[in-house]
Design a protein around this motif. Sequence first.
Motif, PDB file in Angstrom:
ATOM      1  N   GLY A   1      -5.966   2.601   0.499  1.00 34.46           N
ATOM      2  CA  GLY A   1      -4.948   3.344  -0.434  1.00 34.46           C
ATOM      3  C   GLY A   1      -4.425   2.428  -1.819  1.00 34.46           C
TER       4      GLY A   1
ATOM      5  N   CYS B   1       0.876  -1.144  -0.002  1.00 32.10           N
ATOM      6  CA  CYS B   1       0.006  -0.025  -0.064  1.00 32.10           C
ATOM      7  C   CYS B   1       0.763   1.141  -0.016  1.00 32.10           C
ATOM      8  CB  CYS B   1      -0.798   0.060   1.419  1.00 32.10           C
ATOM      9  SG  CYS B   1      -1.637   1.840   1.405  1.00 32.10           S
TER      10      CYS B   1
ATOM     11  N   CYS C   1      -6.677   0.471   4.464  1.00 29.80           N
ATOM     12  CA  CYS C   1      -6.815   1.861   4.690  1.00 29.80           C
ATOM     13  C   CYS C   1      -7.343   2.300   3.332  1.00 29.80           C
ATOM     14  CB  CYS C   1      -5.429   2.705   4.922  1.00 29.80           C
ATOM     15  SG  CYS C   1      -4.481   2.958   3.543  1.00 29.80           S
TER      16      CYS C   1
ATOM     17  N   CYS D   1      -5.999  -1.208  -0.751  1.00 29.27           N
ATOM     18  CA  CYS D   1      -5.437  -1.710   0.512  1.00 29.27           C
ATOM     19  C   CYS D   1      -6.830  -1.899   1.472  1.00 29.27           C
ATOM     20  CB  CYS D   1      -4.702  -0.652   1.285  1.00 29.27           C
ATOM     21  SG  CYS D   1      -4.026  -1.094   2.833  1.00 29.27           S
TER      22      CYS D   1
ATOM     23  N   CYS E   1      -0.377   3.090   3.835  1.00 25.57           N
ATOM     24  CA  CYS E   1       0.332   2.797   4.975  1.00 25.57           C
ATOM     25  C   CYS E   1       1.205   1.942   4.940  1.00 25.57           C
ATOM     26  CB  CYS E   1      -0.931   2.038   5.750  1.00 25.57           C
ATOM     27  SG  CYS E   1      -1.433   0.540   5.120  1.00 25.57           S
TER      28      CYS E   1
HETATM   29 ZN    ZN Z   1      -3.029   0.873   3.339  1.00 23.53          ZN
END
Ligand code: ZN
Length: 407
Positions: free
Chosen positions: A28, A7, A26, A23, A10
Amino acid sequence: MKVALRCISCEKTYSQDTRSYTCPECSGLLEVCIDLDEVRLTKGMLEQRSFTLWRYRELMPVMDASRAVSLREGGTPLYRAPEIAEYAGVREVYIKNEGANPTGSFKDRGMTVGVTKALEFGARAVGCASTGNTSASLSAYAAKAGIRCLVLLPAGKIALGKLAQAVLHGATVVGIRANFDVALSLIKEACAKYGVYLLNSINPWRLEGQKSCGFEIAEQLGWEVPDRVVVPMGNCGNISAIWKGFREFRSLGLIDELPAMTGIQAEGASPVVEAFRAGRSEIVPVKEPETVATAIRIGAPVNAPKALRAIRESGGCAESVSDAEILEAQRVLARCEGVGVEPASAASVAGLRKLVEMGEVDRSERVVCVTTGHALKDPEIIFSRYEKPLEIEPSILELGKIISSGA
Ligand SMILES: [Zn+2]
Ligand SMILES: *Cc1c(COP(=O)(O)O)cnc(C)c1O
């Protein structure tokens, strides 16, 4: 080959078998990470191989490159373009002509890897939302692979050549009465619900294929890296992919330096340029993106964080150009270099010219402009902008008048 997904927000890493496009922690963007300590690729090994994307198979994260779904993509020409250098006002310009790919755009680099991964994952159908070229490319590679292809397009906003390709290759083509950004969120939902494998550039495997454009530029310049690479930006996958390619080549010791990555958007669809100027890492989406360059008519580019990272890490910049500047650059490419491109592609040349004028790019630079798609993709824009062909009776007298008029 040791491969994982990471990711970019994070930095959590995941197994390469993870089917998620973002991700799970999160949401992402995910990036493919290849353990380069385990890769052996030398200039000597490359000398023996034919000039297609798969010459870089050591860096293509698929199980068996000999079974890739390929139409011999990549290996596109890099033209030295003295007329464009003069037009833009820099020492040296090269055109990396991605319109020379099998379906006429750089998307083929992504789809050869993306559709190969789809088969590895056992997918029976692939899908995308598209401003045109993604659907043209995916429909061809799905046909080659013998799987079903579903494409969602903003109704009435697709260049005719691209639509024709998707129809010809047998995709299920659905027009959505909304813009690209809305079509993308709808296909994402459909893919999650019906098990269709999504091949928009949010898919990190697709970008692995597209990074080969960077490999080729380095190789075609005799292992010298240009000062700058200028790329039109829509959903912003390509500029980040090309940057990843240069970085991997440097990690392997094949090149010593890195180019300044420079992204160009159309004025009516330039959220990444705005974020770059403001020093922000998040974009503010443009609600009603508008430009003649339909391939980059995107208001909420999903790969904006990757593109901004590439631009900032490389010491590059981002700029926007007007439709008039884009169409003028398209004309100069066509009339002075013999290179026919669709409007979005010409944004790279228009952007370079503007950046030189602004003093952002030094006149001593050696620059590569990536032209992303072929002129035949969008015949309508040509007929709406240029004189209609002449028509006469088959008479030598009448023809003679035309010849002597010098028209
Ligand atoms: Zn992430
Ligand atoms: C897809 C496309 C772009 C934009 O590329 P992104 O990776 O979405 O930024 C630019 N030009 C053409 C011709 C395209 O097909």
